[in-house]
Design an enzyme around this catalytic site. Structure first.
Site, PDB file in Angstrom:
ATOM      1  CG  HIS A  35      -9.802  -5.816   0.302  1.00 26.99           C
ATOM      2  ND1 HIS A  35      -9.983  -7.070   0.965  1.00 26.99           N
ATOM      3  CD2 HIS A  35      -8.509  -5.746   0.591  1.00 26.99           C
ATOM      4  CE1 HIS A  35      -8.988  -7.653   1.583  1.00 26.99           C
ATOM      5  NE2 HIS A  35      -7.968  -6.720   1.316  1.00 26.99           N
ATOM      6  CG  ASP A  65     -12.756  -9.123   1.003  1.00 25.54           C
ATOM      7  OD1 ASP A  65     -12.321  -8.048   0.369  1.00 25.54           O
ATOM      8  OD2 ASP A  65     -12.154  -9.166   2.316  1.00 25.54           O
ATOM      9  CD  GLU A 118      -2.996  -1.288   2.420  1.00 27.32           C
ATOM     10  OE1 GLU A 118      -2.817  -0.754   3.313  1.00 27.32           O
ATOM     11  OE2 GLU A 118      -3.464  -2.507   2.034  1.00 27.32           O
ATOM     12  CD  GLU A 154      -4.530  -8.131   1.088  1.00 29.05           C
ATOM     13  OE1 GLU A 154      -5.364  -7.333   1.760  1.00 29.05           O
ATOM     14  OE2 GLU A 154      -3.217  -7.794   1.354  1.00 29.05           O
ATOM     15  CG  ASN A 188      -0.483  -6.872  -1.916  1.00 30.39           C
ATOM     16  OD1 ASN A 188      -0.878  -7.561  -2.896  1.00 30.39           O
ATOM     17  ND2 ASN A 188      -1.016  -6.926  -0.591  1.00 30.39           N
TER      18      ASN A 188
HETATM   19  O1  G3I Z   1      -4.439  -8.009  18.381  1.00 27.79           O
HETATM   20  C1  G3I Z   1      -5.410  -7.291  19.163  1.00 27.79           C
HETATM   21  C2  G3I Z   1      -6.236  -8.103  20.200  1.00 27.79           C
HETATM   22  O2  G3I Z   1      -5.148  -8.129  21.257  1.00 27.79           O
HETATM   23  C3  G3I Z   1      -7.347  -7.058  20.668  1.00 27.79           C
HETATM   24  O3  G3I Z   1      -7.951  -7.858  21.872  1.00 27.79           O
HETATM   25  C4  G3I Z   1      -8.214  -6.957  19.395  1.00 27.79           C
HETATM   26  C5  G3I Z   1      -9.408  -5.972  19.745  1.00 27.79           C
HETATM   27  O4  G3I Z   1      -9.900  -5.180  18.858  1.00 27.79           O
HETATM   28  O5  G3I Z   1      -7.513  -6.521  18.451  1.00 27.79           O
HETATM   29  C6  G3I Z   1      -6.398  -7.217  17.977  1.00 27.79           C
HETATM   30  O6  G3I Z   1      -5.849  -6.462  16.775  1.00 27.79           O
HETATM   31  C7  G3I Z   1      -6.527  -6.693  15.687  1.00 27.79           C
HETATM   32  C8  G3I Z   1      -5.619  -7.280  14.595  1.00 27.79           C
HETATM   33  O7  G3I Z   1      -6.359  -7.079  13.297  1.00 27.79           O
HETATM   34  C9  G3I Z   1      -5.419  -8.883  14.969  1.00 27.79           C
HETATM   35  O8  G3I Z   1      -6.629  -9.338  15.074  1.00 27.79           O
HETATM   36  C10 G3I Z   1      -6.933  -5.083  15.150  1.00 27.79           C
HETATM   37  O9  G3I Z   1      -7.792  -4.482  16.134  1.00 27.79           O
HETATM   38  C11 G3I Z   1      -7.484  -5.077  13.640  1.00 27.79           C
HETATM   39  O10 G3I Z   1      -7.522  -3.798  13.549  1.00 27.79           O
HETATM   40  C12 G3I Z   1      -6.485  -5.913  13.018  1.00 27.79           C
HETATM   41  O11 G3I Z   1      -7.211  -5.907  11.816  1.00 27.79           O
HETATM   42  C13 G3I Z   1      -6.437  -6.423  10.512  1.00 27.79           C
HETATM   43  C14 G3I Z   1      -6.186  -5.241   9.551  1.00 27.79           C
HETATM   44  O12 G3I Z   1      -5.512  -5.974   8.409  1.00 27.79           O
HETATM   45  C15 G3I Z   1      -5.473  -4.150  10.130  1.00 27.79           C
HETATM   46  O13 G3I Z   1      -5.430  -3.249   9.087  1.00 27.79           O
HETATM   47  C16 G3I Z   1      -7.012  -7.493   9.862  1.00 27.79           C
HETATM   48  O14 G3I Z   1      -6.973  -8.541  10.966  1.00 27.79           O
HETATM   49  C17 G3I Z   1      -6.208  -8.138   8.675  1.00 27.79           C
HETATM   50  O15 G3I Z   1      -7.189  -9.118   8.001  1.00 27.79           O
HETATM   51  C18 G3I Z   1      -6.045  -6.943   7.802  1.00 27.79           C
HETATM   52  O16 G3I Z   1      -5.446  -7.106   6.460  1.00 27.79           O
HETATM   53  C19 G3I Z   1      -5.321  -6.075   5.678  1.00 27.79           C
HETATM   54  C20 G3I Z   1      -4.000  -6.431   4.935  1.00 27.79           C
HETATM   55  O17 G3I Z   1      -2.942  -6.803   5.693  1.00 27.79           O
HETATM   56  C21 G3I Z   1      -3.507  -5.571   3.907  1.00 27.79           C
HETATM   57  N1  G3I Z   1      -4.627  -5.112   2.817  1.00 27.79           N
HETATM   58  C22 G3I Z   1      -5.912  -4.867   3.720  1.00 27.79           C
HETATM   59  C23 G3I Z   1      -6.226  -5.914   4.630  1.00 27.79           C
HETATM   60  C24 G3I Z   1      -7.612  -5.642   5.296  1.00 27.79           C
HETATM   61  O18 G3I Z   1      -7.565  -4.449   6.120  1.00 27.79           O
END
Ligand code: G3I
Length: 315
Positions: A206, A237, A129, A235, A170
């Site tokens: 996405h 969806d 990004e 990715e 990416n």
């Molecule tokens: O690890 C913490 C946990 O300790 C806490 O209790 C919980 C409460 O919200 O949050 C957890 O962290 C989360 C993390 O995922 C792990 O699960 C974050 O809040 C959450 O924001 C984070 O989201 C991820 C996101 O990237 C962040 O931008 C998604 O799972 C992940 O699928 C997503 O993936 C991205 C790609 O890397 C890049 N392209 C876009 C894609 C979708 O956003």
């Protein structure tokens, strides 16, 4: 019955899914994850906050768990991601850096992580990004401190650490031609001309029903092929405004079918990865209020019309 991976393999492609560590205790989930796909991407486990939580202190727990699971199922791994402005550790974001110091930090992070996974991953999303929607560079800490050359440096360091991994840039919203996708096209041209090790462009895909299908996807994949680059849908969806109706699910299925056909039509589009396979673990509802139902299997792990459309396109 053949799996999506079996069907894709007949075209010389892979079919993958993202996954995340907390989901791996769900045995009904891991059974299908382990059988239907031949490529796995860790959704969070290899990001900087997870792998270098304190400066110079590395933690491979989450990433290794997914790599080991993939190996046990004879699956390859699209590793994600070495350089991204999001999900960085606090020690990195909580202060200002001189260019020399940040360069050293970036180099050490890339060399150490890519060396750790050397020989164990198919590819790396080296930089994720990097551009804004209008095709200008995103003003990340790396861009602001190091200038645009950080991208070529990152690719060179990743190549030094793991010479056989395919190295990707990416991004999202680059499925259709347009300013952001054009920025990648120009950058890729420049990097190739300079001999920088770049193997592919990852189109995250996405998509959202309410914004329309990226009709120039195939043409876009083709122009990157002509530069001698691989492409992949990394990715995928297709989200919708909830509730999901039969009509919306049918339109979503058409989009999954069309995307798959576009990839199959372009020789160097090497594979497709969905951003997890079941709506139970999709990132969408937490990020886009009132939207969801984006994946080919529903929250009860039952196949949706999109799943059958994927089979149809790959048949
Ligand atoms: O690890 C913490 C946990 O300790 C806490 O209790 C919980 C409460 O919200 O949050 C957890 O962290 C989360 C993390 O995922 C792990 O699960 C974050 O809040 C959450 O924001 C984070 O989201 C991820 C996101 O990237 C962040 O931008 C998604 O799972 C992940 O699928 C997503 O993936 C991205 C790609 O890397 C890049 N392209 C876009 C894609 C979708 O956003």
């Amino acid at each position: 019955q053949s799996t999506l991976a079996d069907l894709a393999r007949r075209h010389g492609r892979y079919f993958g899914s993202a996954t995340d560590n907390p989901e791996l205790t769900d045995t009904a989930y891991t059974a299908l994850l382990g059988s239907e796909f031949d490529m796995i991407t860790p959704g969070n486990g290899m990001k900087w906050y997870a792998t270098e939580p304190r400066q110079g202190v590395f933690d491979w727990t989450a990433g290794d768990q997914i790599v080991n699971l993939a190996r046990a199922h004879h699956q390859k791994v699209r590793a994600h991601t070495l350089v991204w402005h999001s999900q960085l550790p606090d020690w990195l974001t909580g202060r200002t850096w001189s260019a020399d110091d940040l360069r050293a930090v970036l180099k050490n992070h890339i060399l150490t992580e890519a060396r750790h996974y050397r020989g164990k991953v198919y590819s790396w999303d080296v930089v994720n990004e990097a551009f804004n929607e209008d095709g200008t560079y995103r003003e990340t800490v790396f861009y602001k401190t190091l200038g645009p050359g950080y991208i070529a440096d990152a690719l060179r360091w990743a190549h030094q650490a793991d010479p056989h991994a395919k190295l990707y840039l990416n991004d999202y919203n680059i499925e259709a031609t347009g300013p952001k996708s054009d920025a990648y096209y120009r950058l890729a041209q420049e990097l190739k001309a300079q001999g920088v090790p770049l193997d592919g462009i990852g189109l995250q895909a996405h998509l959202a029903l309410q914004y329309g299908y990226p009709a120039t996807l195939e043409e876009n994949l083709r122009r990157f092929s002509r530069l001698g680059l691989d492409t992949a849908l990394t990715e995928v969806d297709v989200r919708m405004l909830l509730p999901a109706t039969e009509e919306k699910l049918a339109e979503q299925a058409d989009w999954y079918r069309d995307m798959t056909r576009a990839c199959l039509a372009v020789r160097r589009c090497v594979g497709i990865t969905v951003w997890d396979w079941t709506d139970k673990y999709s990132w969408i509802p937490a990020f886009f209020e009132g939207q969801g139902a984006a994946l080919p299997w529903d929250e009860q792990l039952r196949p949706k019309p999109a799943y059958f459309a994927l089979r149809d396109a790959l048949a």
